[in-house]
Design a protein around this motif. Structure first.
Motif, short mmCIF file in Angstrom:
data_model
loop_
_atom_site.label_atom_id
_atom_site.label_comp_id
_atom_site.label_asym_id
_atom_site.label_seq_id
_atom_site.Cartn_x
_atom_site.Cartn_y
_atom_site.Cartn_z
N LEU A 1 0.56 0.60 0.59
CA LEU A 1 1.95 0.21 0.35
C LEU A 1 2.54 -0.63 1.49
N TYR A 2 1.90 -0.62 2.65
CA TYR A 2 2.51 -1.27 3.81
C TYR A 2 2.70 -2.78 3.58
N MET A 3 1.64 -3.50 3.24
CA MET A 3 1.75 -4.95 3.09
C MET A 3 2.65 -5.37 1.92
N PRO A 4 2.59 -4.71 0.75
CA PRO A 4 3.54 -5.06 -0.32
C PRO A 4 4.99 -4.87 0.11
N ALA A 5 5.25 -3.79 0.86
CA ALA A 5 6.62 -3.55 1.32
C ALA A 5 7.04 -4.64 2.31
N LEU A 6 6.13 -5.01 3.21
CA LEU A 6 6.45 -6.06 4.18
C LEU A 6 6.71 -7.39 3.49
N THR A 7 5.88 -7.73 2.51
CA THR A 7 6.06 -8.99 1.78
C THR A 7 7.36 -8.97 0.97
N ALA A 8 7.62 -7.86 0.28
CA ALA A 8 8.84 -7.77 -0.52
C ALA A 8 10.08 -7.84 0.36
N ALA A 9 10.03 -7.23 1.54
CA ALA A 9 11.19 -7.25 2.46
C ALA A 9 11.46 -8.66 2.97
N GLN A 10 10.46 -9.52 2.91
CA GLN A 10 10.64 -10.90 3.38
C GLN A 10 10.99 -11.86 2.25
N GLU B 1 11.50 -10.92 -1.50
CA GLU B 1 12.25 -10.51 -2.68
C GLU B 1 13.71 -10.30 -2.26
N PRO B 2 14.66 -11.06 -2.84
CA PRO B 2 16.04 -11.04 -2.33
C PRO B 2 16.68 -9.66 -2.28
N HIS B 3 16.53 -8.87 -3.32
CA HIS B 3 17.17 -7.56 -3.35
C HIS B 3 16.54 -6.59 -2.37
N VAL B 4 15.23 -6.66 -2.25
CA VAL B 4 14.54 -5.80 -1.29
C VAL B 4 14.89 -6.23 0.13
N ARG B 5 14.97 -7.54 0.36
CA ARG B 5 15.34 -8.03 1.68
C ARG B 5 16.74 -7.57 2.06
N THR B 6 17.66 -7.61 1.11
CA THR B 6 19.02 -7.13 1.38
C THR B 6 19.03 -5.65 1.75
N VAL C 1 11.52 1.08 2.71
CA VAL C 1 11.16 0.17 1.62
C VAL C 1 9.90 0.67 0.92
N MET C 2 8.92 1.13 1.67
CA MET C 2 7.70 1.68 1.08
C MET C 2 8.03 2.86 0.16
N ARG C 3 8.90 3.73 0.66
CA ARG C 3 9.28 4.90 -0.13
C ARG C 3 10.02 4.50 -1.40
N LYS C 4 10.95 3.57 -1.26
CA LYS C 4 11.72 3.11 -2.42
C LYS C 4 10.83 2.37 -3.41
N LEU C 5 9.86 1.60 -2.87
CA LEU C 5 8.94 0.86 -3.73
C LEU C 5 8.09 1.83 -4.55
N LEU C 6 7.71 2.94 -3.94
CA LEU C 6 6.93 3.95 -4.67
C LEU C 6 7.75 4.55 -5.80
N THR D 1 7.82 -0.77 -17.94
CA THR D 1 8.66 -1.96 -17.73
C THR D 1 8.22 -2.66 -16.44
N ASP D 2 8.55 -3.95 -16.35
CA ASP D 2 8.24 -4.71 -15.15
C ASP D 2 9.25 -4.41 -14.04
N PHE D 3 8.89 -4.84 -12.85
CA PHE D 3 9.76 -4.64 -11.69
C PHE D 3 11.04 -5.45 -11.85
N ASP D 4 12.17 -4.83 -11.57
CA ASP D 4 13.48 -5.47 -11.63
C ASP D 4 14.14 -5.29 -10.27
N GLY D 5 14.15 -6.36 -9.47
CA GLY D 5 14.69 -6.28 -8.13
C GLY D 5 16.15 -5.89 -8.09
N SER D 6 16.92 -6.23 -9.13
CA SER D 6 18.35 -5.92 -9.13
C SER D 6 18.61 -4.42 -9.15
N LYS D 7 17.61 -3.66 -9.61
CA LYS D 7 17.76 -2.21 -9.66
C LYS D 7 17.23 -1.52 -8.40
#
Length: 337
Positions: A272-281, A283-288, A307-312, A323-329
């Motif tokens: 989960l580490y690298m996906p969380a790092l990439t999303a934090a950079q 994905e707009p909602h994750v970055r926020t 972020v890793m915990r929330k991503l899980l 359903t697919d990932f929805d960053g707004s949620k």
């Protein structure tokens, strides 16, 4: 599923590479012990020993990877036997609570037998053959990837010196290419396996919708997550991964900084580490979400773990609802289920 009878045994099995140390007893009575080979023939002998005279048995054993898997499958398939697979840390803590001073295969079998008699029995649900094969492929890919990283580091170190023989540099480069081909071959096998099962294919596509998750990460996540019981909640997934927060407060003087427990699946935390790092950079909602945590005083690594915990949690919801990932949620996800 077994029914409670006067002949039911509570059984603990300590599993090692070559042997099975067994302790068994009725609700009232002295424990009996035995030792069997950790082979197919030994598993059959153990089942016969446990069910002799029409007895039923509740068997508890520790999760010891490949050494316990075949035994757990054999016991699960046997009539009159229910099997529970426990976390080795939980078993060790239980043995400590029972004031067990020695730690041998035989004493651990006794502790597991007491666990079967005293604790809530949760029957083990074996994952499908396809899921078991996928996890084996995923973990092998992870092992070879780690080895490739080490070889790349060696190549970098060797290349930093003008005195390194060319034959050494060439040998390292050849091994890197060899590892890359083996990893690619295993990934092709994994993708082909996923396409043969509709549930695997659906879950795989859901994971690919997450920013930061591509083919390799999706394969490894599926290998770790799909072996878990279907009724586990998102919080239980977090605890299983060791990403749950551990608080230590006592009286006025003991107030330790909260930290993640790390008492869980280290493979999941690594994946989960690298996906969380990439999303934090990216994905707009994750970055926020990440930036707000940092602005609130969290260290960057603490925010990334959040972020890793929330991503899980998000992945749990995606697989449950198909359903697919929805960053707004993402920021609205409740860390509960």
């Amino acid at each position: 599923m077994n029914t409670q009878t006067t002949k039911q045994l509570h059984v603990g099995v300590d599993v090692s590479q070559e042997t099975l140390d067994v302790s068994a007893r009725h609700d009232s009575g002295e424990p009996r012990s035995g030792q069997f080979a950790n082979t197919s023939a030994g598993h059959r002998q153990l089942i016969t020993w446990l069910t002799k005279g029409g007895r039923s048995a509740r068997v508890v054993l520790e999760a010891t990877g490949v050494y316990s898997l075949d035994l757990a499958l054999a016991l699960d398939a046997a009539k009159c036997i229910a099997v529970m697979v426990v976390n080795p840390r939980a078993a060790r803590k239980f043995a400590d609570a029972c004031l067990q001073r020695s730690s041998t295969d035989a004493t651990m079998a006794v502790a597991l037998q007491e666990y079967a008699a005293r604790m809530k029995f949760v029957p083990w649900t074996p994952p499908s053959a396809a899921v078991r094969e996928l996890r084996a492929l995923a973990r092998r890919i992870a092992t070879l990837t780690e080895e490739k990283t080490r070889e790349l580091n060696r190549r970098h170190a060797a290349g930093a010196s003008a005195n390194t023989p060319a034959v050494v540099l060439n040998d390292v480069a050849v091994n890197v290419r060899h590892l890359q081909r083996r990893i690619a071959d295993l990934e092709r096998h994994a993708v082909a396996l996923i396409t043969t099962a509709a549930p695997l294919q659906a879950a795989y596509q859901r994971l690919l919708s997450v920013c930061g998750i591509a083919q390799t990460t999706a394969i490894q996540l599926l290998g770790e997550l799909l072996v878990l019981p279907a009724d586990m909640t998102a919080r239980q997934w977090v605890a299983h991964s060791g990403l749950d927060v551990r608080h230590v407060d006592s009286g006025r003087s003991v107030h330790k900084v909260p930290r993640i427990s790390k008492q869980g699946n280290a493979h999941l935390r690594r994946i989960l580490y690298m996906p969380a790092l990439t999303a934090a950079q990216r994905e707009p909602h994750v970055r926020t979400f990440y930036e707000q945590l940092v602005a609130a005083g969290k260290k960057p690594l603490q925010a990334l773990v959040a972020v890793m915990r929330k991503l899980l949690h998000a992945i749990w919801g995606m697989l449950k609802t198909n359903t697919d990932f929805d960053g707004s949620k993402f920021r609205k996800l409740r860390e509960a289920a």
